[in-house]
Design a protein around this motif. Structure first.
Motif, short mmCIF file in Angstrom:
data_model
loop_
_atom_site.label_atom_id
_atom_site.label_comp_id
_atom_site.label_asym_id
_atom_site.label_seq_id
_atom_site.Cartn_x
_atom_site.Cartn_y
_atom_site.Cartn_z
N SER A 194 0.83 -1.20 0.00
CA SER A 194 0.00 0.00 0.00
C SER A 194 0.86 1.26 0.00
CB SER A 194 -0.93 -0.01 1.22
OG SER A 194 -1.70 1.17 1.27
N TYR A 195 1.91 1.25 0.80
CA TYR A 195 2.81 2.40 0.89
C TYR A 195 3.55 2.61 -0.43
CZ TYR A 195 6.85 5.16 2.39
OH TYR A 195 7.82 6.12 2.50
N LEU A 196 4.08 1.55 -1.02
CA LEU A 196 4.83 1.69 -2.27
C LEU A 196 3.93 2.08 -3.44
CD1 LEU A 196 7.35 -1.30 -2.06
CD2 LEU A 196 7.71 1.11 -1.48
N GLN A 197 2.69 1.66 -3.41
CA GLN A 197 1.75 2.11 -4.45
C GLN A 197 1.55 3.61 -4.38
OE1 GLN A 197 -1.51 -0.71 -3.53
NE2 GLN A 197 -1.39 -1.40 -5.66
N ARG A 198 1.44 4.15 -3.17
CA ARG A 198 1.29 5.60 -3.02
C ARG A 198 2.55 6.31 -3.51
NH1 ARG A 198 -0.57 4.10 2.12
NH2 ARG A 198 1.26 5.04 3.13
N MET A 199 3.71 5.78 -3.17
CA MET A 199 4.96 6.39 -3.62
C MET A 199 5.09 6.32 -5.14
SD MET A 199 6.36 7.55 -0.88
CE MET A 199 4.67 7.84 -0.31
N SER A 200 4.66 5.21 -5.71
CA SER A 200 4.75 5.05 -7.16
C SER A 200 3.85 6.04 -7.88
CB SER A 200 4.38 3.62 -7.56
OG SER A 200 4.47 3.43 -8.94
N ARG A 201 2.66 6.27 -7.36
CA ARG A 201 1.74 7.23 -7.98
C ARG A 201 2.31 8.65 -7.93
NH1 ARG A 201 -2.31 3.76 -5.66
NH2 ARG A 201 -2.35 5.00 -3.74
N ARG A 202 3.12 8.92 -6.90
CA ARG A 202 3.75 10.24 -6.79
C ARG A 202 4.98 10.36 -7.69
NH1 ARG A 202 3.96 10.96 -0.19
NH2 ARG A 202 1.71 10.67 0.21
N GLY A 203 5.41 9.26 -8.25
CA GLY A 203 6.58 9.28 -9.12
C GLY A 203 7.87 9.60 -8.37
N VAL A 204 8.04 9.03 -7.18
CA VAL A 204 9.20 9.36 -6.36
C VAL A 204 10.50 8.93 -7.03
CG1 VAL A 204 7.97 9.27 -4.16
CG2 VAL A 204 8.99 7.19 -5.09
N THR A 205 11.53 9.70 -6.81
CA THR A 205 12.89 9.37 -7.24
C THR A 205 13.84 9.58 -6.07
OG1 THR A 205 13.23 11.63 -8.05
CG2 THR A 205 12.45 9.99 -9.66
N ASP A 206 15.06 9.09 -6.22
CA ASP A 206 16.05 9.15 -5.13
C ASP A 206 15.44 8.64 -3.82
OD1 ASP A 206 18.09 10.06 -6.70
OD2 ASP A 206 17.74 12.17 -6.26
N PHE A 207 14.68 7.56 -3.92
CA PHE A 207 13.92 7.01 -2.80
C PHE A 207 14.71 5.86 -2.17
CE2 PHE A 207 10.70 3.96 -1.23
CZ PHE A 207 9.94 4.77 -0.42
N TRP A 208 15.02 6.03 -0.89
CA TRP A 208 15.75 4.99 -0.14
C TRP A 208 15.31 5.08 1.31
CZ3 TRP A 208 21.68 5.44 1.15
CH2 TRP A 208 22.08 4.31 1.89
N ILE A 209 14.54 4.10 1.75
CA ILE A 209 13.99 4.15 3.10
C ILE A 209 14.39 2.93 3.91
CG2 ILE A 209 11.99 5.57 2.50
CD1 ILE A 209 10.33 2.93 2.68
N GLY A 210 14.43 3.11 5.23
CA GLY A 210 14.74 2.04 6.16
C GLY A 210 15.06 2.62 7.51
N ARG A 211 15.71 1.84 8.36
CA ARG A 211 16.21 2.34 9.64
C ARG A 211 17.57 2.96 9.39
NH1 ARG A 211 16.20 1.63 15.20
NH2 ARG A 211 13.96 1.91 14.98
#
Length: 387
Positions: free
Chosen positions: A214-231
């Motif tokens: 669900s989270y990645l679908q939202r990010m994909s719709r926003r067309g995110v770039t330079d995306f790197w998430i974690g702890r």
């Protein structure tokens, strides 16, 4: 007067003994204090006041011909057509050791079940396992000994059943984790470059796939770039204690701080970041065996910075609670309990109990009690309770 003098002398003796004990403890613990607390002070000072990571980039950059030795391994098991003709939201690489077949089967039947993800969540997620060559106690490939050839045959049989093992012929050991990292980015570049996101995770990590999708679908719709998430680890110092498996010598890494990086237990990057990391590995010295730190060095060289996501766990295990499951992305150190956790975390009652004004207020209070501890717990931070 005589009684008072005796009391004074007794107090002095007690004070002297206490002081001696304190000084003894300080002397015993001085080495640990110097290597941990003082090391972090130096590291943070370097990271925030000096921060000349350009020197690190130059030092780790080597000619392509030399860097090729870190990726030029033969594939023992491979599936180059796994992503062909499919709209792949996420390519998920699970770092696994050859002997951990039970962990892989548990993942296949829970959060890594591609059929469930496709039918229940309506997206294509490809889950594959990254492996090196099985290792004997002597550090040799198992097929180098005739009596143990069957180990690789068992892996080949497992792969015929599930078609999800990606294996190269470097030795599968802790000190070759960086080679396994390179394997993942090179395989994506070659065989699944159109996937919108790449995730890497350990085989004892629990991934809440419905929340993540669900989270990645939202990010994909926003067309995110330079995306790197974690702890995210910021200003972490190299470990100089030779007894630690994370030990890095001053000759290998002379600086006081690592570039920012995410815990290797589990993180996600967008496809453009995956390509940048691939490009970086073509000219990077991968002798540093700590894979998540090497990822940070490659990303820093390409101008990419990690972003904190409070519901990505570090090395800790998330609390077992309905309000935690509602927002959970990953949790570490799950093996025997993975089936029970999958059933509990994805049960419909989770959303029912955590929705609405009452549910949200209840969960805020519950998460404050669970996450805001007076001592350090390497799972979700206290601020996650308010999100």
């Amino acid at each position: 007067m005589f009684v008072n003098l005796r009391r004074i002398r007794k107090c002095k003796c007690v004070l002297l003994m206490t002081t001696c004990m304190f000084l003894s403890m300080v002397m015993v613990c001085w080495e640990q204090l110097d290597s941990s607390a003082l090391g972090h002070v130096k590291s943070y000072s370097y990271r925030y006041l000096v921060n000349r990571f350009t020197a690190i980039n130059k030092t780790f950059t080597i000619p392509r011909e030399q860097a090729r030795r870190f990726s030029n391994f033969h594939y023992l098991l491979d599936h180059p057509d796994k992503c062909t003709g499919k709209d792949v939201l996420l390519l998920l690489f699970v770092k696994s050791s050859p002997e951990n077949i039970e962990r892989r089967n548990a993942i296949r039947s829970t959060w890594g079940n591609e059929t469930f993800i496709q039918k229940a969540l309506g997206v294509t997620v490809k889950v594959v396992f990254a492996l090196g060559a099985p290792v004997t106690k002597k550090g040799e490939p198992v097929w180098s000994k005739r009596s143990e050839v069957g180990f690789q045959q068992e892996l080949a049989h497992e792969d015929r059943l599930y078609g999800d093992l990606i294996q190269q012929d470097f030795l599968d050991s802790f000190h070759n984790l960086t080679l396994k990292l390179i394997l993942q980015f090179h395989w994506m570049h070659r065989s699944c470059a159109h996937a919108r996101f790449l995730m890497t995770a350990d085989d004892d990590v629990f991934v809440h796939m419905p929340n993540l999708v669900s989270y990645l679908q939202r990010m994909s719709r926003r067309g995110v770039t330079d995306f790197w998430i974690g702890r995210v680890h910021k200003g972490s110092p190299p470990i100089r204690n030779k007894s630690s498996k994370y030990y890095v010598s001053p000759e290998m890494y002379p600086w006081l701080s690592y570039p920012d990086y995410t815990a290797g237990a589990g993180y996600v990057v967008s496809s453009d970041v995956a390509d940048k990391i691939y490009q970086a590995t073509l000219t990077m010295n991968a002798s540093l065996h700590i894979d998540d730190v090497f990822m940070g060095i490659c990303a820093n060289a390409m101008g990419v910075s990690p972003q904190e996501h409070v519901y990505f766990s570090g090395e800790g295990k998330a609390p077992y609670h309905t309000c935690i499951y509602d927002r959970m992305m990953t949790s570490h150190s799950h093996v025997e309990d993975i089936h029970d956790l999958w059933k509990a975390a994805t049960h419909p009652r989770v959303k029912q109990r955590t929705s609405g004004l009452i549910g949200r207020l209840y969960c805020t209070v519950a998460k404050l009690a669970l996450l805001c501890k007076p001592y350090y717990v390497d799972t979700y931070p206290c601020k996650a309770a308010l999100l």
